[in-house]
Motif scaffolding. Structure first.
Motif, PDB file in Angstrom:
ATOM      1  N   PRO A 125     -13.764   1.071   3.730  1.00 17.92           N
ATOM      2  CA  PRO A 125     -13.917   2.431   4.261  1.00 17.92           C
ATOM      3  C   PRO A 125     -12.590   3.174   4.342  1.00 17.92           C
ATOM      4  CG  PRO A 125     -14.780   0.766   5.796  1.00 17.92           C
ATOM      5  CD  PRO A 125     -14.168   0.040   4.649  1.00 17.92           C
ATOM      6  N   ALA A 126     -12.644   4.478   4.167  1.00 23.09           N
ATOM      7  CA  ALA A 126     -11.440   5.317   4.142  1.00 23.09           C
ATOM      8  C   ALA A 126     -10.673   5.257   5.460  1.00 23.09           C
ATOM      9  CB  ALA A 126     -11.799   6.754   3.810  1.00 23.09           C
ATOM     10  N   GLU A 127     -11.362   5.097   6.599  1.00 29.62           N
ATOM     11  CA  GLU A 127     -10.663   5.114   7.876  1.00 29.62           C
ATOM     12  C   GLU A 127      -9.755   3.901   8.083  1.00 29.62           C
ATOM     13  OE1 GLU A 127     -14.205   5.374   8.101  1.00 29.62           O
ATOM     14  OE2 GLU A 127     -14.831   3.517   9.041  1.00 29.62           O
ATOM     15  N   SER A 128      -9.918   2.845   7.280  1.00 28.64           N
ATOM     16  CA  SER A 128      -9.062   1.681   7.431  1.00 28.64           C
ATOM     17  C   SER A 128      -7.877   1.694   6.469  1.00 28.64           C
ATOM     18  CB  SER A 128      -9.871   0.387   7.236  1.00 28.64           C
ATOM     19  OG  SER A 128     -10.334   0.317   5.905  1.00 28.64           O
ATOM     20  N   SER A 129      -7.778   2.705   5.638  1.00 26.51           N
ATOM     21  CA  SER A 129      -6.678   2.761   4.683  1.00 26.51           C
ATOM     22  C   SER A 129      -5.552   3.648   5.207  1.00 26.51           C
ATOM     23  CB  SER A 129      -7.163   3.284   3.332  1.00 26.51           C
ATOM     24  OG  SER A 129      -7.594   4.618   3.451  1.00 26.51           O
ATOM     25  N   HIS A 130      -4.366   3.433   4.664  1.00 27.55           N
ATOM     26  CA  HIS A 130      -3.193   4.238   5.003  1.00 27.55           C
ATOM     27  C   HIS A 130      -2.615   4.782   3.714  1.00 27.55           C
ATOM     28  CE1 HIS A 130      -2.871   3.163   9.243  1.00 27.55           C
ATOM     29  NE2 HIS A 130      -3.330   1.986   8.863  1.00 27.55           N
ATOM     30  N   ARG A 131      -2.121   5.996   3.771  1.00 26.79           N
ATOM     31  CA  ARG A 131      -1.541   6.630   2.588  1.00 26.79           C
ATOM     32  C   ARG A 131      -0.090   6.204   2.434  1.00 26.79           C
ATOM     33  NH1 ARG A 131      -3.069  11.581  -0.102  1.00 26.79           N
ATOM     34  NH2 ARG A 131      -4.700  11.495   1.448  1.00 26.79           N
ATOM     35  N   VAL A 132       0.296   5.828   1.207  1.00 28.83           N
ATOM     36  CA  VAL A 132       1.669   5.474   0.846  1.00 28.83           C
ATOM     37  C   VAL A 132       2.095   6.465  -0.225  1.00 28.83           C
ATOM     38  CG1 VAL A 132       3.167   3.725  -0.166  1.00 28.83           C
ATOM     39  CG2 VAL A 132       1.285   3.031   1.329  1.00 28.83           C
ATOM     40  N   THR A 133       3.250   7.111  -0.031  1.00 24.01           N
ATOM     41  CA  THR A 133       3.748   8.091  -0.990  1.00 24.01           C
ATOM     42  C   THR A 133       5.060   7.589  -1.567  1.00 24.01           C
ATOM     43  OG1 THR A 133       2.735   9.859   0.298  1.00 24.01           O
ATOM     44  CG2 THR A 133       4.391  10.506  -1.326  1.00 24.01           C
ATOM     45  N   LEU A 134       5.116   7.448  -2.879  1.00 26.38           N
ATOM     46  CA  LEU A 134       6.339   7.032  -3.565  1.00 26.38           C
ATOM     47  C   LEU A 134       7.099   8.279  -3.987  1.00 26.38           C
ATOM     48  CD1 LEU A 134       4.847   4.208  -5.803  1.00 26.38           C
ATOM     49  CD2 LEU A 134       5.882   4.006  -3.552  1.00 26.38           C
ATOM     50  N   THR A 135       8.407   8.290  -3.745  1.00 27.48           N
ATOM     51  CA  THR A 135       9.233   9.428  -4.129  1.00 27.48           C
ATOM     52  C   THR A 135      10.187   9.003  -5.239  1.00 27.48           C
ATOM     53  OG1 THR A 135      10.846   8.918  -2.417  1.00 27.48           O
ATOM     54  CG2 THR A 135       9.103  10.437  -1.814  1.00 27.48           C
ATOM     55  N   ASN A 136      10.664   9.952  -6.025  1.00 29.05           N
ATOM     56  CA  ASN A 136      11.521   9.630  -7.165  1.00 29.05           C
ATOM     57  C   ASN A 136      12.846   8.998  -6.770  1.00 29.05           C
ATOM     58  OD1 ASN A 136       9.739  10.464  -9.134  1.00 29.05           O
ATOM     59  ND2 ASN A 136      10.487  12.566  -9.104  1.00 29.05           N
ATOM     60  N   ASP A 137      13.602   9.642  -5.912  1.00 33.20           N
ATOM     61  CA  ASP A 137      14.931   9.143  -5.553  1.00 33.20           C
ATOM     62  C   ASP A 137      15.109   9.034  -4.049  1.00 33.20           C
ATOM     63  OD1 ASP A 137      15.936   8.824  -8.131  1.00 33.20           O
ATOM     64  OD2 ASP A 137      16.439  10.942  -8.284  1.00 33.20           O
ATOM     65  N   GLY A 138      14.081   8.642  -3.371  1.00 33.02           N
ATOM     66  CA  GLY A 138      14.179   8.568  -1.920  1.00 33.02           C
ATOM     67  C   GLY A 138      13.353   7.433  -1.371  1.00 33.02           C
ATOM     68  N   PRO A 139      12.928   7.570  -0.131  1.00 30.35           N
ATOM     69  CA  PRO A 139      12.218   6.497   0.560  1.00 30.35           C
ATOM     70  C   PRO A 139      10.746   6.416   0.159  1.00 30.35           C
ATOM     71  CG  PRO A 139      12.326   8.412   1.958  1.00 30.35           C
ATOM     72  CD  PRO A 139      13.126   8.741   0.718  1.00 30.35           C
ATOM     73  N   ILE A 140      10.103   5.383   0.632  1.00 31.76           N
ATOM     74  CA  ILE A 140       8.650   5.272   0.548  1.00 31.76           C
ATOM     75  C   ILE A 140       8.120   5.865   1.843  1.00 31.76           C
ATOM     76  CG2 ILE A 140       6.699   3.685   0.539  1.00 31.76           C
ATOM     77  CD1 ILE A 140       8.411   1.787  -1.145  1.00 31.76           C
ATOM     78  N   LEU A 141       7.194   6.804   1.737  1.00 30.18           N
ATOM     79  CA  LEU A 141       6.627   7.456   2.907  1.00 30.18           C
ATOM     80  C   LEU A 141       5.272   6.834   3.224  1.00 30.18           C
ATOM     81  CD1 LEU A 141       7.447  11.150   1.980  1.00 30.18           C
ATOM     82  CD2 LEU A 141       8.777   9.586   3.398  1.00 30.18           C
ATOM     83  N   LEU A 142       5.084   6.437   4.488  1.00 34.60           N
ATOM     84  CA  LEU A 142       3.845   5.810   4.937  1.00 34.60           C
ATOM     85  C   LEU A 142       3.273   6.581   6.101  1.00 34.60           C
ATOM     86  CD1 LEU A 142       5.324   2.240   5.177  1.00 34.60           C
ATOM     87  CD2 LEU A 142       3.601   2.919   3.540  1.00 34.60           C
TER      88      LEU A 142
END
Length: 70
Positions: A5-22
């Motif tokens: 289910p969608a409510e149990s997932s977390h979004r992870v954003t990868l950036t080109n030259d920076g941090p991983i955003l969670l």
């Protein structure tokens, strides 16, 4: 579960030259086995290991510009 289910997932954003955003809150287990926690809404994880507050990004990666070769 990857397709749970969608409510149990977390979004992870990868950036080109920076941090991983969670999307937080998150717990991070470090190499030495210690666990650190952040309750922030968005958490920036350092991937360059230059941060003085590792594993959290403090934008130290911006201090050195990459040299471009022609």
């Amino acid at each position: 579960m990857p397709n749970g289910p969608a409510e149990s997932s977390h979004r992870v954003t990868l950036t080109n030259d920076g941090p991983i955003l969670l999307e937080g809150p998150v717990e991070v287990v470090l190499d030495d086995g210690t666990t650190v926690r952040s309750d922030r809404f968005i958490v920036a994880l350092c991937v360059c290991r230059r941060s003085r507050s590792y594993p959290w990004c403090d934008t130290s990666h911006r201090a050195r510009a990459r040299k471009r070769t022609s």
